[in-house]
Write a protein that holds these residues in place. Structure first.
Motif, mmCIF file in Angstrom:
data_model
loop_
_atom_site.group_PDB
_atom_site.id
_atom_site.type_symbol
_atom_site.label_atom_id
_atom_site.label_comp_id
_atom_site.label_asym_id
_atom_site.label_seq_id
_atom_site.Cartn_x
_atom_site.Cartn_y
_atom_site.Cartn_z
ATOM 1 N N LYS A 1 -7.912 -10.425 -3.273
ATOM 2 C CA LYS A 1 -8.029 -10.939 -1.904
ATOM 3 C C LYS A 1 -7.471 -9.963 -0.868
ATOM 4 O O LYS A 1 -8.107 -9.693 0.143
ATOM 5 C CB LYS A 1 -7.298 -12.276 -1.780
ATOM 6 N N GLU A 2 -6.250 -9.464 -1.105
ATOM 7 C CA GLU A 2 -5.630 -8.538 -0.159
ATOM 8 C C GLU A 2 -6.359 -7.202 -0.171
ATOM 9 O O GLU A 2 -6.939 -6.803 -1.186
ATOM 10 C CB GLU A 2 -4.157 -8.338 -0.501
ATOM 11 N N ASP A 3 -6.336 -6.508 0.964
ATOM 12 C CA ASP A 3 -7.058 -5.245 1.096
ATOM 13 C C ASP A 3 -6.691 -4.243 0.015
ATOM 14 O O ASP A 3 -7.561 -3.591 -0.572
ATOM 15 C CB ASP A 3 -6.800 -4.628 2.478
ATOM 16 N N GLU A 4 -5.393 -4.109 -0.257
ATOM 17 C CA GLU A 4 -4.966 -3.139 -1.269
ATOM 18 C C GLU A 4 -5.408 -3.557 -2.661
ATOM 19 O O GLU A 4 -5.735 -2.710 -3.492
ATOM 20 C CB GLU A 4 -3.454 -2.959 -1.218
ATOM 21 N N GLU A 5 -5.421 -4.851 -2.929
ATOM 22 C CA GLU A 5 -5.898 -5.338 -4.225
ATOM 23 C C GLU A 5 -7.392 -5.040 -4.393
ATOM 24 O O GLU A 5 -7.837 -4.618 -5.469
ATOM 25 C CB GLU A 5 -5.666 -6.846 -4.343
ATOM 26 N N VAL A 6 -8.152 -5.282 -3.323
ATOM 27 C CA VAL A 6 -9.593 -5.027 -3.375
ATOM 28 C C VAL A 6 -9.853 -3.544 -3.590
ATOM 29 O O VAL A 6 -10.713 -3.154 -4.387
ATOM 30 C CB VAL A 6 -10.289 -5.513 -2.093
ATOM 31 N N TYR A 7 -9.089 -2.694 -2.886
ATOM 32 C CA TYR A 7 -9.284 -1.257 -3.039
ATOM 33 C C TYR A 7 -8.914 -0.795 -4.441
ATOM 34 O O TYR A 7 -9.600 0.055 -5.030
ATOM 35 C CB TYR A 7 -8.467 -0.487 -2.000
ATOM 36 N N ALA A 8 -7.846 -1.357 -5.008
ATOM 37 C CA ALA A 8 -7.467 -1.028 -6.393
ATOM 38 C C ALA A 8 -8.578 -1.446 -7.348
ATOM 39 O O ALA A 8 -8.887 -0.742 -8.321
ATOM 40 C CB ALA A 8 -6.162 -1.718 -6.759
ATOM 41 N N CYS A 9 -9.190 -2.590 -7.068
ATOM 42 C CA CYS A 9 -10.314 -3.068 -7.881
ATOM 43 C C CYS A 9 -11.493 -2.109 -7.778
ATOM 44 O O CYS A 9 -12.154 -1.805 -8.773
ATOM 45 C CB CYS A 9 -10.706 -4.474 -7.412
ATOM 46 N N TYR A 10 -11.735 -1.609 -6.560
ATOM 47 C CA TYR A 10 -12.806 -0.625 -6.364
ATOM 48 C C TYR A 10 -12.523 0.645 -7.157
ATOM 49 O O TYR A 10 -13.432 1.210 -7.784
ATOM 50 C CB TYR A 10 -12.959 -0.286 -4.880
ATOM 51 N N ASP B 1 10.178 9.783 4.490
ATOM 52 C CA ASP B 1 10.279 8.859 5.622
ATOM 53 C C ASP B 1 9.071 8.988 6.536
ATOM 54 O O ASP B 1 8.493 7.992 6.982
ATOM 55 C CB ASP B 1 11.561 9.129 6.413
ATOM 56 N N CYS B 2 8.698 10.220 6.814
ATOM 57 C CA CYS B 2 7.557 10.465 7.692
ATOM 58 C C CYS B 2 6.259 9.934 7.079
ATOM 59 O O CYS B 2 5.491 9.224 7.724
ATOM 60 C CB CYS B 2 7.427 11.956 7.978
ATOM 61 N N MET B 3 6.020 10.269 5.812
ATOM 62 C CA MET B 3 4.768 9.867 5.172
ATOM 63 C C MET B 3 4.707 8.362 4.953
ATOM 64 O O MET B 3 3.633 7.756 5.065
ATOM 65 C CB MET B 3 4.583 10.628 3.855
ATOM 66 N N ASN B 4 5.824 7.742 4.651
ATOM 67 C CA ASN B 4 5.821 6.283 4.473
ATOM 68 C C ASN B 4 5.497 5.565 5.780
ATOM 69 O O ASN B 4 4.844 4.514 5.774
ATOM 70 C CB ASN B 4 7.158 5.811 3.914
ATOM 71 N N THR B 5 5.929 6.122 6.899
ATOM 72 C CA THR B 5 5.572 5.552 8.201
ATOM 73 C C THR B 5 4.066 5.642 8.424
ATOM 74 O O THR B 5 3.421 4.683 8.874
ATOM 75 C CB THR B 5 6.308 6.295 9.343
ATOM 76 N N ILE B 6 3.499 6.803 8.097
ATOM 77 C CA ILE B 6 2.051 6.990 8.239
ATOM 78 C C ILE B 6 1.306 6.030 7.322
ATOM 79 O O ILE B 6 0.316 5.408 7.715
ATOM 80 C CB ILE B 6 1.663 8.450 7.923
ATOM 81 N N ILE B 7 1.779 5.903 6.085
ATOM 82 C CA ILE B 7 1.137 5.030 5.099
ATOM 83 C C ILE B 7 1.138 3.577 5.580
ATOM 84 O O ILE B 7 0.133 2.863 5.451
ATOM 85 C CB ILE B 7 1.827 5.165 3.727
ATOM 86 N N ARG B 8 2.255 3.140 6.151
ATOM 87 C CA ARG B 8 2.320 1.763 6.663
ATOM 88 C C ARG B 8 1.310 1.544 7.787
ATOM 89 O O ARG B 8 0.636 0.511 7.841
ATOM 90 C CB ARG B 8 3.735 1.452 7.149
ATOM 91 N N GLN B 9 1.175 2.538 8.668
ATOM 92 C CA GLN B 9 0.232 2.408 9.768
ATOM 93 C C GLN B 9 -1.211 2.405 9.263
ATOM 94 O O GLN B 9 -2.045 1.624 9.723
ATOM 95 C CB GLN B 9 0.421 3.558 10.766
ATOM 96 N N LEU B 10 -1.490 3.253 8.290
ATOM 97 C CA LEU B 10 -2.832 3.290 7.703
ATOM 98 C C LEU B 10 -3.157 1.963 7.028
ATOM 99 O O LEU B 10 -4.292 1.477 7.087
ATOM 100 C CB LEU B 10 -2.939 4.440 6.698
ATOM 101 N N GLY B 11 -2.159 1.365 6.368
ATOM 102 C CA GLY B 11 -2.356 0.068 5.739
ATOM 103 C C GLY B 11 -2.659 -1.007 6.767
ATOM 104 O O GLY B 11 -3.534 -1.855 6.564
ATOM 105 N N THR B 12 -1.931 -0.974 7.889
ATOM 106 C CA THR B 12 -2.178 -1.930 8.973
ATOM 107 C C THR B 12 -3.595 -1.775 9.517
ATOM 108 O O THR B 12 -4.261 -2.764 9.848
ATOM 109 C CB THR B 12 -1.169 -1.712 10.119
ATOM 110 N N ASP B 13 -4.069 -0.525 9.575
ATOM 111 C CA ASP B 13 -5.418 -0.245 10.076
ATOM 112 C C ASP B 13 -6.490 -0.434 9.007
ATOM 113 O O ASP B 13 -7.665 -0.165 9.249
ATOM 114 C CB ASP B 13 -5.491 1.190 10.612
ATOM 115 N N LYS B 14 -6.071 -0.870 7.804
ATOM 116 C CA LYS B 14 -6.975 -1.124 6.679
ATOM 117 C C LYS B 14 -7.751 0.121 6.245
ATOM 118 O O LYS B 14 -8.904 0.049 5.831
ATOM 119 C CB LYS B 14 -7.950 -2.259 7.013
ATOM 120 N N LYS B 15 -7.085 1.270 6.335
ATOM 121 C CA LYS B 15 -7.696 2.515 5.890
ATOM 122 C C LYS B 15 -7.181 2.830 4.480
ATOM 123 O O LYS B 15 -6.393 3.756 4.266
ATOM 124 C CB LYS B 15 -7.375 3.637 6.870
#
Length: 326
Positions: free
Chosen positions: A225-234, A17-31
């Motif tokens: 197009k999406e940030d996570e898709e681009v990062y997966a491509c990288y 629960d704790c790490m998923n909250t952090i992960i969501r925030q990092l995703g919002t910040d595009k990290k």
């Protein structure tokens, strides 16, 4: 207890629960690199704890014995120490988020018994002669796929040790006259790199000439197009790049290991040997602090001090011999 307090209390009970909250925030910040690291750590600890259904209560996770068991499990799985350190430092960041350093609940020595250091990566650097060999190889008629990966590697070096992720993410709009102006993917710091004369020919040959394309080099897929898709491509491009670098090295310099980090570390160490100030090297690399740069260079500083000591000893012994001869 309101909904926000209930959520925070839940996060304090279970690691996921704790790490998923952090992960969501990092995703919002595009990290996205940090998202990847936290997800990998969570998935790894979940497997260690028994699989997808493991509850992983916080008070059971953050115990010296449990952390040591996890470290042993990682090593038995064949992970290198730097990978172990990445997972442990991520868990330590989660712990410090839950129990603020300096608070009554915080145990400053909790992670003392597990590996959280980062081994120096300076062994990845090439010397001048090896770089000259690669420069010569770029004009030696290599197979096109090998030629392309070699040119990307050389451009990364000539662009002041540009990381592969930054090369991938460069946009056509980042090219301003004879300079590339971009923000480092890792730190967000703006970097301005003048394209050296030695790089012009390769740059013009391998830059992206496809009309309507976003990227300066044709490495990442335009379909992502999406940030996570681009990062997966990288990530896919990075694996492919390292495989091709291995093939290139086997043809050009058998026995020498080259990876995506090598160009950056080589630029830093050769700049240091040229006598360039550490602060200038740090600024050129876009590091967040000089401390990061010193991590790259520490073994080379030790080597230079040892060499100076040997010269001093030789000088003193020579003076003694000359005095006795007289």
């Amino acid at each position: 207890m309101d909904e926000e307090e209930e959520t925070k209390e839940k996060e304090r009970r279970h690691l996921a629960d704790c790490m998923n909250t952090i992960i969501r925030q990092l995703g919002t910040d595009k990290k996205n690199p940090a998202v990847h690291t936290y997800r990998s750590t969570l998935n790894s600890f979940r497997k260690f704890s028994g699989g997808a259904e493991a509850e992983m209560p916080i008070d059971e996770v953050f115990k010296p014995g449990k952390l040591k068991e996890y470290e042993t499990w990682l090593r038995q799985k064949g992970l290198k120490w730097n990978s172990v350190s990445t997972y442990m430092r991520t868990l330590k960041a989660v712990y410090n988020r839950l129990y603020l350093p300096g608070s009554a609940e915080h145990d400053p020595g909790l992670f003392d018994d597990v590996y959280t250091k980062v081994e120096s990566q300076t062994k990845r650097a090439l010397d001048k002669e090896q770089m000259q060999t690669l420069l010569d190889a770029a004009s030696a008629g290599l197979p096109e796929d090998v030629q392309c990966v070699l040119v990307y590697f050389l451009l990364m070096f000539l662009f002041r040790g540009m990381p592969f992720i930054d090369l991938c993410y460069l946009r056509k709009q980042d090219l301003q006259g004879n300079c590339i102006v971009y923000c480092r993917h890792k730190t967000g710091r703006q970097i301005v790199v003048r394209i050296p004369r030695e790089a012009q020919q390769w740059f013009e040959r391998y830059r992206n000439k496809k009309a309507g394309s976003t990227y300066l080099f044709p490495i990442l897929s335009e379909a992502a197009k999406e940030d996570e898709e681009v990062y997966a491509c990288y990530r896919q491009a990075l694996r492919r790049f390292n495989r091709q670098l291995k093939k290139m090295a086997s043809l050009s310099m058998p026995g020498v290991k080259i990876s995506s980090y090598t160009a950056r570390h080589t630029w830093a160490t050769l700049a240091y040997h040229q006598g360039i100030n550490t602060g200038v090297i740090s600024q050129a690399l876009g590091h967040s602090s000089i401390k990061v740069t010193e991590t790259y260079l520490k073994p080379f500083k030790d080597e230079m001090v040892d060499a100076a000591n040997e010269e001093l000893i030789v000088s003193v012994m020579k003076s003694k011999k000359d005095k006795n001869a007289a």
